[in-house]
Design an enzyme around this catalytic site. Structure first.
Site, short mmCIF file in Angstrom:
data_model
loop_
_atom_site.label_atom_id
_atom_site.label_comp_id
_atom_site.label_asym_id
_atom_site.label_seq_id
_atom_site.Cartn_x
_atom_site.Cartn_y
_atom_site.Cartn_z
N ILE A 242 1.00 -1.10 -0.09
CA ILE A 242 0.11 -0.11 0.10
C ILE A 242 0.90 1.19 0.05
CG2 ILE A 242 -1.54 1.27 1.39
CD1 ILE A 242 -2.80 -1.32 2.30
N PRO A 243 1.13 2.07 -1.03
CA PRO A 243 2.26 2.75 -1.41
C PRO A 243 2.08 4.12 -0.88
CG PRO A 243 0.74 2.75 -3.15
CD PRO A 243 0.28 1.78 -2.41
N CYS A 244 2.33 4.24 0.49
CA CYS A 244 2.43 5.43 1.19
C CYS A 244 3.46 6.50 0.80
CB CYS A 244 2.18 5.29 2.85
SG CYS A 244 3.51 4.11 3.48
N HIS A 245 4.45 5.81 0.40
CA HIS A 245 5.74 6.52 0.03
C HIS A 245 5.44 7.60 -1.20
CE1 HIS A 245 5.96 2.97 -2.39
NE2 HIS A 245 6.56 3.45 -3.37
N ARG A 246 4.23 7.12 -1.94
CA ARG A 246 3.63 8.13 -2.89
C ARG A 246 3.18 9.33 -2.84
NH1 ARG A 246 1.99 2.69 -6.34
NH2 ARG A 246 3.99 1.76 -6.36
#
Length: 282
Positions: A242-246
């Site tokens: 779940i790409p919270c880095h984006r």
């Protein structure tokens, strides 16, 4: 001897430090390799195998200004992403992610009657702690910056009443797909209803692209909840998948990252470089 993914990240971490020390000015291949205590040829082979592009080209993705470039050129409107089918039930990179959420009642019980299996695995971004139930991965932490013990305590603290069992073999197939970004993996999301909405929105951001916290707030129908969205993004228990880095700030600043900003920068750079090289479909 074959280099490991964890070793790749250690070299990447040192490269970030060297690039930062140069005040965002380009560093020659020879100088950057010397900072890594490697020959230019070995350094180039290592990076090309890890990310798919040369160190010279990759360097631009590690600069502090890269986030602003992403916001300008690869900003994702989440409503559009939903419209074209980029959702949690669809295709994410080369990985098929199927996910289900724990019921609010089960979440409120802090994981009581839940067995969570865990194990350590190598990843492109250093040692990864993966936890999962019989329904799928429920936790993924990166320990390169945070440390192994804090990462373990953090994930266990999210479900304090669960029973934790070390069993990497139980998780191996899901972990191999998740960390290799190829195949199919399952997620068992354990969070409050608002958090689940935020995490579902994050799943719609394509690889190599970014969005903002305010955009996420609007996408879930609560445009004034930017601060709460930021908190929910930070509480995402399944980093990378779940790409919270984006998620970035409107200003182009990286914002925070639960497992360390160097990891966030490395993730964004890795995805951008591979997207530009045509390795990941956009």
């Amino acid at each position: 001897m074959e280099q490991t993914e964890t070793y790749h990240y250690q070299v990447m971490r040192r490269a970030i430090e060297a690039i930062d020390a140069a005040s965002d000015a380009p560093i020659s291949l020879a100088d950057l390799a010397a900072e890594m205590n490697m020959s230019p040829a070995h350094f180039q082979r290592l990076f090309s195998s890890w990310v798919g592009v040369s160190p010279k080209r990759y360097q631009q993705y590690l600069t502090l200004s890269h986030a602003k470039t992403l916001l300008r050129d690869r900003f994702t409107t989440l409503e559009t992403a939903h419209a074209v089918g980029l959702s949690g039930s669809g295709r994410l990179h080369d990985l098929f992610v199927k996910w289900e959420a724990m019921s609010p009642g089960d979440y409120a019980r802090d994981g009581a009657d839940l067995t969570v299996f865990w194990g350590w695995f190598e990843s492109p971004f250093g040692p990864a702690l993966i936890m999962g139930t019989t329904r799928g991965i429920c936790g993924l932490a990166f320990a390169a910056e945070a440390g192994a013990e804090p990462a373990m305590a953090d994930l266990k603290g999210r479900w304090p009443k669960a029973r934790f069992v070390e069993d990497p073999s139980f998780l191996r197939d899901w972990a191999t797909a998740a960390l290799g970004m190829h195949g199919e993996t399952k997620l068992h999301m354990i969070g409050a209803p608002f958090q689940l909405k935020v995490w579902e929105a994050l799943l719609t951001i394509p690889s190599g692209h970014v969005t903002t916290y305010s955009e996420i707030a609007s996408a879930i129908g609560n445009p004034k909840a930017v601060r709460a969205v930021g908190t929910a993004v930070g509480r995402n228990p399944v980093s990378w998948l779940i790409p919270c880095h984006r998620a970035l700030r409107k200003s182009g600043a990286l914002g925070g990252y639960h497992w360390g900003l160097p990891v966030k920068r490395a993730m964004l750079a890795w995805e951008s470089a591979r997207a530009d090289a045509g390795i990941i479909p956009q």
